[in-house]
Design a protein around this motif. Structure first.
Motif, mmCIF file in Angstrom:
data_model
loop_
_atom_site.group_PDB
_atom_site.id
_atom_site.type_symbol
_atom_site.label_atom_id
_atom_site.label_comp_id
_atom_site.label_asym_id
_atom_site.label_seq_id
_atom_site.Cartn_x
_atom_site.Cartn_y
_atom_site.Cartn_z
ATOM 1 N N GLU A 117 56.925 13.682 31.238
ATOM 2 C CA GLU A 117 58.188 13.110 31.711
ATOM 3 C C GLU A 117 58.197 11.681 31.184
ATOM 4 N N ALA A 118 59.004 11.439 30.156
ATOM 5 C CA ALA A 118 58.919 10.129 29.503
ATOM 6 C C ALA A 118 59.742 9.085 30.253
ATOM 7 N N PHE A 119 59.132 7.959 30.500
ATOM 8 C CA PHE A 119 59.805 6.771 31.014
ATOM 9 C C PHE A 119 60.609 7.035 32.288
ATOM 10 N N GLY A 120 60.049 7.826 33.172
ATOM 11 C CA GLY A 120 60.677 8.028 34.482
ATOM 12 C C GLY A 120 61.965 8.820 34.446
ATOM 13 N N CYS A 121 62.244 9.538 33.348
ATOM 14 C CA CYS A 121 63.445 10.383 33.350
ATOM 15 C C CYS A 121 63.104 11.519 34.321
ATOM 16 N N GLU A 122 63.976 11.811 35.236
ATOM 17 C CA GLU A 122 63.574 12.811 36.239
ATOM 18 C C GLU A 122 63.734 14.213 35.691
ATOM 19 N N LEU A 123 62.748 15.047 35.874
ATOM 20 C CA LEU A 123 62.867 16.427 35.383
ATOM 21 C C LEU A 123 63.968 17.147 36.157
ATOM 22 N N PRO A 124 64.688 18.053 35.500
ATOM 23 C CA PRO A 124 65.701 18.840 36.212
ATOM 24 C C PRO A 124 65.057 19.572 37.394
ATOM 25 N N GLN A 125 65.814 19.645 38.483
ATOM 26 C CA GLN A 125 65.288 20.280 39.707
ATOM 27 C C GLN A 125 64.803 21.701 39.423
ATOM 28 N N GLY A 126 65.601 22.424 38.637
ATOM 29 C CA GLY A 126 65.239 23.813 38.337
ATOM 30 C C GLY A 126 63.899 23.885 37.606
ATOM 31 N N TYR A 127 63.650 22.901 36.735
ATOM 32 C CA TYR A 127 62.388 22.900 35.988
ATOM 33 C C TYR A 127 61.228 22.611 36.930
ATOM 34 N N GLN A 128 61.460 21.682 37.856
ATOM 35 C CA GLN A 128 60.407 21.362 38.827
ATOM 36 C C GLN A 128 60.059 22.604 39.654
ATOM 37 N N ALA A 129 61.099 23.309 40.068
ATOM 38 C CA ALA A 129 60.864 24.522 40.871
ATOM 39 C C ALA A 129 60.094 25.551 40.047
ATOM 40 N N ALA A 130 60.469 25.657 38.766
ATOM 41 C CA ALA A 130 59.792 26.635 37.902
ATOM 42 C C ALA A 130 58.312 26.280 37.763
ATOM 43 N N MET A 131 58.027 24.993 37.553
ATOM 44 C CA MET A 131 56.619 24.573 37.387
ATOM 45 C C MET A 131 55.801 24.933 38.625
ATOM 46 N N ALA A 132 56.420 24.689 39.794
ATOM 47 C CA ALA A 132 55.688 24.956 41.040
ATOM 48 C C ALA A 132 55.415 26.451 41.197
ATOM 49 N N ALA A 133 56.267 27.268 40.579
ATOM 50 C CA ALA A 133 56.117 28.726 40.739
ATOM 51 C C ALA A 133 55.153 29.341 39.712
ATOM 52 N N TRP A 134 54.869 28.601 38.635
ATOM 53 C CA TRP A 134 53.985 29.184 37.621
ATOM 54 C C TRP A 134 52.591 29.407 38.189
ATOM 55 N N VAL A 135 51.947 30.474 37.733
ATOM 56 C CA VAL A 135 50.605 30.784 38.240
ATOM 57 C C VAL A 135 49.656 29.624 37.917
ATOM 58 N N ASN A 136 49.769 29.123 36.697
ATOM 59 C CA ASN A 136 48.968 27.948 36.312
ATOM 60 C C ASN A 136 49.918 26.787 36.045
#
Ligand code: TRH
Length: 355
Positions: A84-103
């Motif tokens: 996440e470069a220079f504090g640009c906030e990741l899209p909410q959907g992407y954050q949710a996806a990351m949390a759901a990934w097995v790894n």
């Protein structure tokens, strides 16, 4: 039998706030990662500057538009690292996806370059996410800097560090012009400095980069009597490769922001940094920290204070003696960085121990 390790997939998110530094850094980073065999996806909200900055593209880097905040994210290849470069906030959907990934990936918050001690202290610290769609994940702070304990600087990359010798310093008494590249915002001292340049005993050739720098010089020149002794070239937008070559071929480089500062260091020539001005004055301690961390000699300190001042302030003259001291300072910074690992290597090591 040894099994080849799978290609790592790194995803970089970049928002272009203004100017070109954010995408400039993210592009170099993406390209350098790809050159080391990573597969890179670069999400950027405004890819237009890449048309002139990197018209050649780069194998291994896929540039995609900034995704809808609620988009459903499925990558063909699992993601190992998210930057996440220079504090640009990741899209909410992407954050949710990351949390759901097995790894879940290693999530790195890449900050702006700073030589301030506080940046070094914060480098590598975790920031656990306590709420929102990524709750439970951890972000890691990564601060580019000048010392071993920081995130380091992006390396020279393809353009290398073989700087051409400064023709002017080689024979300062000759008619050889002092070649200066100009990449700046709108320094209050610009008009004064142009007049000073035109009074030097030797010819001066200015190469003005496209955008704000050329506009600023044009405007300053309308405010004064003609300066016929200055030879002025207006450049088009250059690719990063051409930009780096420009800096390597000068006697003196005016740079600004973040990425061109690193490039001026790799060019190994005397340089003057116009730091990105912030409304709250946060750029002043940052500038001071840079000057003291690099043990800048008095002439360099005075020039930086004047060039970044809010009011027109005279700069020390660009005599051969001053330039030699100045160039030696720049060369020491470069040597120091060459003796260290670069930012991409440090990112790789960080990921290896935090993944
Ligand atoms: O454009 P900048 O002023 O970017 C700034 C800073 O990064 C600042 O820290 C940040 O907060 C702000 O943006 C939002 O200066 P910088 O960082 O040197 O970036 C310029 C980039 O543009 C760099 O990658 C070099 C590139 N460039 C070219 O490739 N060709 C050109 O002709 C020109 C003028 C620039």
């Amino acid at each position: 039998m040894t099994l080849a390790s799978p290609v790592q997939h790194w995803v970089v998110f970049c928002k272009v706030v203004d100017n070109f530094g954010d995408i400039g850094v993210c592009w170099r980073l993406s390209a350098q990662l790809a050159k080391r065999g990573k597969q890179v996806t670069l999400f950027v909200d405004d890819a237009r500057p890449l048309e002139w900055m990197a018209p050649q593209g780069c194998d291994g880097v896929v540039v995609l538009p900034w995704p809808d905040t609620q988009a459903l994210f499925t990558h063909e290849h699992p993601v190992h690292v998210v930057i996440e470069a220079f504090g640009c906030e990741l899209p909410q959907g992407y954050q949710a996806a990351m949390a759901a990934w097995v790894n879940p990936p290693v999530w790195i918050n890449l900050e702006y370059f700073s030589a301030e001690p506080v940046a070094v202290r914060n480098h590598g610290l975790p920031s656990p996410v306590m709420s929102g769609p990524a709750k439970g994940l951890t972000k890691w702070f990564f601060y580019p800097g000048l010392v071993h304990q920081s995130g380091g600087m992006l390396g020279p990359g393809e353009t290398g560090t073989d700087d051409e010798a400064s023709s002017f310093l080689h024979a300062p008494e000759s008619d050889h012009p002092l070649n200066i590249s100009v990449f700046c915002y709108e320094p209050a001292s610009l008009g004064l400095w142009l007049k000073e340049l035109s009074r030097l005993p030797h010819p001066v050739r200015l190469s003005l980069t496209a955008g704000r720098a050329v506009q600023a010089v044009r405007w300053a020149l309308t405010q004064m009597a003609p300066l016929p002794r200055l030879e002025i070239h207006e450049l088009p937008f250059l690719s990063q490769v051409e930009f780096d070559q420009l800096l390597s071929g000068q006697d003196f480089n005016l740079v600004r922001g973040e990425d061109s500062l690193a490039r001026a260091i790799w060019a190994g020539k005397a340089f003057l940094w116009h730091i990105y001005p912030q409304d709250d004055g946060a750029h002043w301690p940052k500038l001071q920290a840079f000057l003291s961390a690099t043990l800048a000699p008095e002439v360099v300190v005075q020039a930086h204070l004047a060039w970044n001042a809010d009011q027109p302030t005279p700069l020390p003259p660009l005599t051969a003696q001053n330039l030699t001291e100045w160039r030696d300072w720049a060369a020491r910074i470069k040597q120091d960085l060459q003796a260290q690992t670069d930012l991409v290597s440090r990112l790789e090591s960080f990921v290896a121990t935090h993944g």
